[in-house]
Write an enzyme that holds these catalytic residues in place. Structure first.
Site, mmCIF file in Angstrom:
data_model
loop_
_atom_site.group_PDB
_atom_site.id
_atom_site.type_symbol
_atom_site.label_atom_id
_atom_site.label_comp_id
_atom_site.label_asym_id
_atom_site.label_seq_id
_atom_site.Cartn_x
_atom_site.Cartn_y
_atom_site.Cartn_z
ATOM 1 N N PRO A 17 0.954 -1.138 0.060
ATOM 2 C CA PRO A 17 0.126 -0.106 0.024
ATOM 3 C C PRO A 17 0.825 1.374 0.340
ATOM 4 O O PRO A 17 1.995 1.304 0.562
ATOM 5 C CB PRO A 17 -0.862 -0.150 1.244
ATOM 6 C CG PRO A 17 -0.125 -0.921 2.145
ATOM 7 C CD PRO A 17 0.806 -1.884 1.429
ATOM 8 N N SER A 263 7.173 5.522 9.227
ATOM 9 C CA SER A 263 7.137 4.171 8.536
ATOM 10 C C SER A 263 5.757 3.648 8.597
ATOM 11 O O SER A 263 5.056 3.904 9.240
ATOM 12 C CB SER A 263 8.164 3.244 9.332
ATOM 13 O OG SER A 263 7.617 3.036 10.440
ATOM 14 N N LYS A 264 5.713 2.527 7.595
ATOM 15 C CA LYS A 264 4.331 1.734 7.613
ATOM 16 C C LYS A 264 3.699 1.298 8.824
ATOM 17 O O LYS A 264 2.378 0.882 8.846
ATOM 18 C CB LYS A 264 4.416 0.794 6.564
ATOM 19 C CG LYS A 264 4.659 1.184 5.189
ATOM 20 C CD LYS A 264 4.751 0.390 3.933
ATOM 21 C CE LYS A 264 4.917 1.037 2.707
ATOM 22 N NZ LYS A 264 4.700 0.219 1.841
ATOM 23 N N ARG A 265 4.460 1.100 9.915
ATOM 24 C CA ARG A 265 3.972 0.578 10.819
ATOM 25 C C ARG A 265 3.741 1.546 12.064
ATOM 26 O O ARG A 265 2.999 1.189 13.300
ATOM 27 C CB ARG A 265 5.168 -0.431 11.615
ATOM 28 C CG ARG A 265 5.449 -1.652 10.945
ATOM 29 C CD ARG A 265 6.221 -2.670 11.699
ATOM 30 N NE ARG A 265 6.006 -4.049 11.243
ATOM 31 C CZ ARG A 265 6.204 -5.308 11.748
ATOM 32 N NH1 ARG A 265 6.721 -5.050 12.789
ATOM 33 N NH2 ARG A 265 6.002 -6.227 11.185
ATOM 34 N N ASP A 266 4.041 2.728 12.014
ATOM 35 C CA ASP A 266 3.816 3.808 12.744
ATOM 36 C C ASP A 266 2.414 4.078 13.266
ATOM 37 O O ASP A 266 1.894 4.160 14.550
ATOM 38 C CB ASP A 266 4.399 5.118 12.411
ATOM 39 C CG ASP A 266 6.012 5.000 12.588
ATOM 40 O OD1 ASP A 266 6.549 4.272 13.384
ATOM 41 O OD2 ASP A 266 6.586 5.788 11.767
#
Length: 507
Positions: A17, A263-266
């Site tokens: 994504p 980042s994508k996990r934040d």
RNA sequence: GGUCCAUUCGUCUAGUGGUUAGGACGUCAGGUUUUCAUCCUGGUAACAGGGGUUCGAUUCCCCUAUGGACUACCA
């Protein structure tokens, strides 16, 4: 700047994504194109087959569409430079790699990835970095170090090889960036980058330059992570003898707290979305759309993160952004993403919407709760609570008591307002309420207040207890507007229930 | 480690060789609302540090510090 026709591209890799940094890059490209009567192109850079994620391309297109970023040329729209997917342009790149080899600006290399890996770890253990470049290339296994017969033999035998760029040896490369100005780098610090991989695909560097040239891209607006490879790209244009586009490297988006880039996990860790849309595959992630953001608010928020108009205006329609946008007002330093401010932007757009529109957006949520009010009834509710919400999804918790009678009562209010005389007071109030006719907000307010005055009650006590029994807590819009909406029967029912509940609890 | 980039309130940022360094978000206080929220008013809070250049630097230059990116046959 020349009078060259403005053509810009957003060139994501379909590896998952798109995160909001990518959307912002696309947005700035789009704004720049529109502002300059140019063309905005979507090119899919899927040259890494191992990282390809199915669904990602569709996601990217849907995200841009949701944000209101319209593509002029691209994989779906087509255009004069089709195809716009690099995997479908595979044959083109081979030709250009050959061209560079003929010119002597590139060469074949036969070193295996394992051999290179060993060299790298060896150097690392000595605290050095292995650099495949002008110092080391003559000690490696490539067409510069072997006879043309051997090269031909290896190529003929089908042995795997890559094509590397032959970096100039000790030359200052001057280049400039619209945002950062002039820079200089010496080629001795650069390495011989792989341009063409052994799987027959080009690397980013080759494919990007070839396509930008072939597609007549005038301005490359991309993330700052590409700045270190800009000298290589400038050199590549020079080797091909092409006019290079102008470059603008956008500052990065940083984490709200702590260190590093967003980042994508934040999102999951900090409780806000980092993606425009919900991503259902693999590690699922929530999106701004599903969190109830208006696309206009999302775009507005993103536009102001790293760019500003130089005025104090903060709320912009897309057209206004187009009008105001210039690259030279993009900042140089990274921006920390602030979820609070994102919410504020949405609240601004929420408050600009008509009550009718908000009600129609809210209706499905109310239906999902099991209630089927008429359009007019829901419009009345929304009109009463809208000013205390910033999201359509907030509306329910601001208006639940219109639909659902309280089951519990706020302890704080009870402690302050409920005493031995309260049951009698409520019974008297019940009688007063029974006499209200017609049962409108205005009429009930007049009658109840008259009743308070005539009987010498304390207004605060009566009204706060009244609200407590109707709402269950000390919140919500004007009390008489609430009972006017729920009606006489429901009002009496809630008063009686509350009285029974609390009288028992007390005794 | 090397290369490159950056550095104004907690955050997003404006701005200038001489400004009370401005706005927004957040936060705090007061007012309105006999509730809560909204809303209004006001307050808090910044030029990373050290050297220069200059009559004068937040602004120009250098150094340091800090942060970031890159350093793959990933983009």
């Amino acid at each position: 700047m020349t009078d060259r026709k403005v053509r810009v591209r957003f060139a994501p890799s379909p590896t998952g994504p798109l995160h909001i940094g990518g959307v912002r890059t696309a947005l700035y490209n789009y704004l720049f194109a529109r502002k300059n009567n140019g063309v905005f192109i979507l090119r899919i850079e899927d040259t890494d087959q191992t990282r390809y994620v199915s669904g990602a391309e569709e996601y990217i297109i849907e995200a841009l569409e949701w944000a209101g970023i319209k593509i002029d040329e691209g994989v779906r729209e087509g255009g004069p430079h089709s195809p716009y997917r690099q995997s479908e342009r595979k044959d083109i790149y081979r030709h250009y790699a050959d061209l560079l080899i003929e010119k002597g600006d590139a060469y074949y290399a036969f070193d295996t990835q394992e051999e290179l890996e060993i060299l790298r770890t060896e150097h690392e253990s000595r605290g050095e970095t292995f650099n495949y470049g002008c110092i080391t290339r003559m000690g490696m296994c490539n067409s510069l170090t072997m006879s043309s017969e051997e090269v031909d033999a290896r190529l003929g035998s089908g042995e795997h090889y890559v094509v590397r760029y032959r970096m100039a040896e000790h030359e200052d490369i001057f280049f400039s960036d619209i945002i950062r100005g002039d820079m200089v780098v010496n080629t001795s610090t650069l390495d011989d980058k792989v341009l063409f991989k052994s799987d027959g695909m080009p690397t980013y560097h080759l494919a990007n330059i070839v396509d930008d040239h072939l597609m007549d891209i005038s301005h490359v607006i991309r993330g700052e992570e590409w700045l270190p490879s800009l000298p290589l790209h400038v050199l590549l244009y020079r080797s091909f003898g092409w006019i290079s586009p102008q470059f603008a490297h956008l500052p990065l988006l940083l984490k709200p707290t702590g260190k590093g880039k967003l980042s994508k996990r934040d999102g999951d860790k900090m409780g806000f979305p980092v993606f425009p849309l919900y991503w259902p595959y693999g590690e699922t992630a929530r999106g701004y759309r599903e969190d109830g953001y208006f696309p206009e608010a999302f775009v507005n928020m993103l536009a102001l993160l790293g760019w500003n108009p130089g005025t104090e205006q903060e709320i912009f329609t897309m057209d206004e952004l187009v009008e105001a946008f210039t690259i030279d007002r993009v900042g140089k330093s990274g921006s920390r993403f602030d979820p609070e401010k994102a919410r504020w932007f949405n609240t601004q757009y929420f408050q600009m919407r008509s009550t009718e529109e908000l009600a129609s957006l809210f209706m499905p949520l109310v239906n999902a709760k099991g209630f089927l009010p008429s359009d007019d009834d829901l419009i009345r509710v929304v009109a009463l609570v809208r000013e205390r919400a910033g999201f359509v999804t907030d509306l329910w918790k601001e208006s639940d008591f219109f639909f659902v009678a309280p089951e519990t009562y706020d302890q704080e209010v009870l402690r302050k307002r409920w005493n031995e005389s309260s049951p009698a007071l409520i019974r008297a109030l019940l009688d007063a309420v029974k006499s209200i006719d017609p049962f409108t907000a205005e009429n009930s307010e007049r009658i109840v207040k008259d009743w308070i005055g005539v009987n010498g009650h304390n207004t605060g006590t009566v009204l706060n207890l009244f609200r407590l029994l109707i709402v269950g807590a000390s919140r919500g819009p004007h009390l008489f507007d609430i009972i006017g909406w729920i009606g006489k029967q429901e009002t009496l029912r809630r008063l009686e229930n509350g009285l029974n509940h609390l009288a028992q609890g007390k005794s």
